[in-house]
Enzyme design. Structure first.
Site, PDB file in Angstrom:
ATOM      1  N   HIS A 183       5.289  30.334  43.306  1.00 41.56           N
ATOM      2  CA  HIS A 183       4.664  29.192  44.049  1.00 41.56           C
ATOM      3  C   HIS A 183       3.431  28.675  43.331  1.00 41.56           C
ATOM      4  O   HIS A 183       3.430  28.269  42.287  1.00 41.56           O
ATOM      5  CB  HIS A 183       4.223  29.973  45.377  1.00 41.56           C
ATOM      6  CG  HIS A 183       4.037  28.672  46.642  1.00 41.56           C
ATOM      7  ND1 HIS A 183       4.183  27.590  46.326  1.00 41.56           N
ATOM      8  CD2 HIS A 183       3.609  28.998  47.594  1.00 41.56           C
ATOM      9  CE1 HIS A 183       3.668  26.785  47.526  1.00 41.56           C
ATOM     10  NE2 HIS A 183       3.265  27.885  48.397  1.00 41.56           N
ATOM     11  N   GLY A 229       6.810  26.774  36.082  1.00 44.16           N
ATOM     12  CA  GLY A 229       6.519  25.259  36.148  1.00 44.16           C
ATOM     13  C   GLY A 229       7.707  24.418  36.322  1.00 44.16           C
ATOM     14  O   GLY A 229       7.695  23.369  35.974  1.00 44.16           O
ATOM     15  N   PHE A 230       9.011  25.248  36.212  1.00 44.35           N
ATOM     16  CA  PHE A 230      10.361  24.315  36.344  1.00 44.35           C
ATOM     17  C   PHE A 230      10.957  24.699  37.592  1.00 44.35           C
ATOM     18  O   PHE A 230      10.935  25.853  38.060  1.00 44.35           O
ATOM     19  CB  PHE A 230      10.899  24.592  35.059  1.00 44.35           C
ATOM     20  CG  PHE A 230      10.585  23.967  33.827  1.00 44.35           C
ATOM     21  CD1 PHE A 230      10.845  22.634  33.461  1.00 44.35           C
ATOM     22  CD2 PHE A 230       9.664  24.525  32.952  1.00 44.35           C
ATOM     23  CE1 PHE A 230      10.136  22.091  32.402  1.00 44.35           C
ATOM     24  CE2 PHE A 230       8.880  24.288  32.047  1.00 44.35           C
ATOM     25  CZ  PHE A 230       9.480  22.793  31.479  1.00 44.35           C
ATOM     26  N   HIS A 251      12.614  23.601  41.499  1.00 41.90           N
ATOM     27  CA  HIS A 251      12.081  23.130  42.687  1.00 41.90           C
ATOM     28  C   HIS A 251      13.122  23.831  44.111  1.00 41.90           C
ATOM     29  O   HIS A 251      14.237  23.546  43.968  1.00 41.90           O
ATOM     30  CB  HIS A 251      11.518  22.078  43.156  1.00 41.90           C
ATOM     31  CG  HIS A 251      10.656  21.922  44.080  1.00 41.90           C
ATOM     32  ND1 HIS A 251      11.061  21.736  45.515  1.00 41.90           N
ATOM     33  CD2 HIS A 251       9.296  21.940  43.918  1.00 41.90           C
ATOM     34  CE1 HIS A 251       9.740  21.704  46.041  1.00 41.90           C
ATOM     35  NE2 HIS A 251       8.580  21.924  45.419  1.00 41.90           N
ATOM     36  N   ASP A 282       3.464  21.843  38.811  1.00 43.08           N
ATOM     37  CA  ASP A 282       2.498  23.028  38.379  1.00 43.08           C
ATOM     38  C   ASP A 282       2.566  22.738  36.835  1.00 43.08           C
ATOM     39  O   ASP A 282       1.418  23.004  36.140  1.00 43.08           O
ATOM     40  CB  ASP A 282       2.808  24.361  38.509  1.00 43.08           C
ATOM     41  CG  ASP A 282       2.380  24.775  39.895  1.00 43.08           C
ATOM     42  OD1 ASP A 282       1.543  24.320  40.400  1.00 43.08           O
ATOM     43  OD2 ASP A 282       2.897  25.510  40.581  1.00 43.08           O
TER      44      ASP A 282
END
Ligand code: ACO
Ligand code: OAA
Length: 375
Positions: free
Chosen positions: A222, A258-259, A261, A312
């Site tokens: 997260h 960071g990849f 979702h 992010d």
């Protein structure tokens, strides 16, 4: 128009767990709205304090309301001595998210929300105090400096950067912080917000709900992903090196922070915005490595896996170009997401039933207790 993501399986994915009037996420596959406004529109035209007002109080403020709100937040920046004493006891090598959690919890002891009529006041206080909490601890534990948390900066973002560095930030840095805080402010039923709502559903106090949410945001799946992404990209010496390493990580089936979702299908709308600011900052500092590395990571992940950067990923390089220490990245997320958490707590309270799902039992069949001597 992008397809909405097919949502099924574990992790409560795709199940409606309540109602909200605060935001929509990925309804057309990629969009994000706060109370009906597109986040792109808000990031282009508003200050963070306007967006906080929108999320917490229902509408964008007019000029007089914004001035009053900012003045109020300015007045609430200073920390009680007992909280400073606690912050001074926390070691230098503590995780800053643990500092945020403790700071929030301690404030709840000193300035307890006695009844729900105080929920807006408790939230405004946390919004004003969080930058002071993290900077007070950071500067004391790392530099031996007791900062003055009463700066005269106009915005939450500038106040944070000023306390962190001991001088007022440039316009570019203040603007970047403003956009960043807007992008992180609210995101429907993400893990930390859902944590806050579960806590609120027991009729607990605001500080408990926010403390619980900070704990959920800390993890690398997260909010902690911005720090984890930074740890990864700073190992890469060039775009070609990044590509080679990324391919190796994908081959070994490693998670790349960071990849991806849980809800968005093809892109995270926050990415293209923070990416633009990262590029501006790269030019500002004369970077020729980290930004190209980040862009190549994005290209490789899309080409190989159809995985896209979430909010992010480019936050990592943007914050780094502003000279913000990596371990303070996720606390900035807290300074912003507080608005979403608190608004969800208020929404839950306004129409509450305790959140208590059921579990599918997969344990052993019923059995009887053997006397201890014969076990
Ligand atoms: C602000 C935020 O909180 S945004 C999220 C920040 N978190 C991260 O960046 C951590 C990295 N990303 C991830 O772990 C995930 O993409 C999450 C947690 C964000 C979403 O998880 P899920 O909803 O379970 O992902 P999803 O169902 O789309 O995964 C599909 C497949 O892609 C893989 N995948 C998803 N994200 C990644 C990634 N970042 N790196 C490598 N593989 C990935 C999954 O392992 C899964 O593979 P499988 O079918 O072989 O098991
Ligand atoms: O919605 C999610 O699952 C995670 C996320 O992007 C956020 O909280 O900003």
């Amino acid at each position: 128009m992008a397809e909405a993501k097919k949502l099924s399986g574990a992790g409560l994915r795709g199940q409606v767990a309540g109602k909200t009037a605060l935001s929509t996420v990925g309804q057309t596959g990629s969009g994000l709205t706060y109370r009906g406004y597109d986040v792109k529109d808000l990031a282009a035209h508003c200050q963070f304090e306007e967006v906080a007002h929108l999320i917490l109080k229902g509408e964008l403020p007019n000029q007089a309301e914004l001035d009053a709100y900012k003045a109020r937040l300015k007045d609430l920046r200073s920390l009680p001595q007992a909280l400073k004493d606690v912050l001074e006891l926390i070691p230098k090598d503590a995780h800053p998210m643990d500092v945020m959690r403790t700071g929030c919890s301690m404030l709840g002891n000193l300035e307890t929300e006695e009844d729900f009529g105080q929920q807006q006041d408790a939230t405004d206080r946390l919004l004003a105090a969080f930058p002071s909490i993290i900077c007070y601890w950071y500067r004391f534990s790392h530099d031996g400096v007791r900062i003055d948390e009463n700066t005269d900066d106009d915005s939450v973002g500038a106040h944070f950067l000023h306390m962190l560095r001991g001088e007022k930030p440039s316009t570019l840095h203040e603007q970047t912080m403003n956009v960043s805080l807007i992008l992180y402010a609210e995101h429907e039923f993400n893990a930390s917000t859902f944590t806050a709502r579960v806590c609120a559903s027991t009729l607990s106090d605001m500080h408990s709900c926010v403390t619980a949410a900070i704990g959920s945001l800390r993890g690398p799946l997260h909010g902690g992903a911005n720090e984890a992404a930074m740890d990864m990209i700073e190992r890469f010496t060039s775009a070609d090196h990044a590509e080679k390493e990324m391919l190796g990580m994908l081959e070994r089936k490693e998670k790349i922070m960071g990849f991806g979702h849980a809800i968005y299908a093809t892109s995270d709308p926050r990415n293209e915005i923070i990416k633009q600011w990262s590029e501006k900052l790269a030019k500002d500092v004369g970077d020729t490595v980290l930004y190209p590395v980040s862009v190549r990571c994005e290209e490789v992940m899309w080409r190989e896996k159809k995985l896209f950067c979430n909010a992010d990923f480019f936050h990592a390089s943007a914050y780094h170009f502003m000279g913000i220490p990596t371990k303070l990245f996720t606390p900035i997320f807290v300074m912003s997401r507080l608005t979403g958490w608190a608004a969800h707590v208020m929404e839950q309270r306004a129409d509450n039933r305790i959140i208590r799902p059921s579990a599918e039992y997969v344990g052993v069949a019923p059995r009887t207790v053997e006397p201890i001597e014969s076990r």
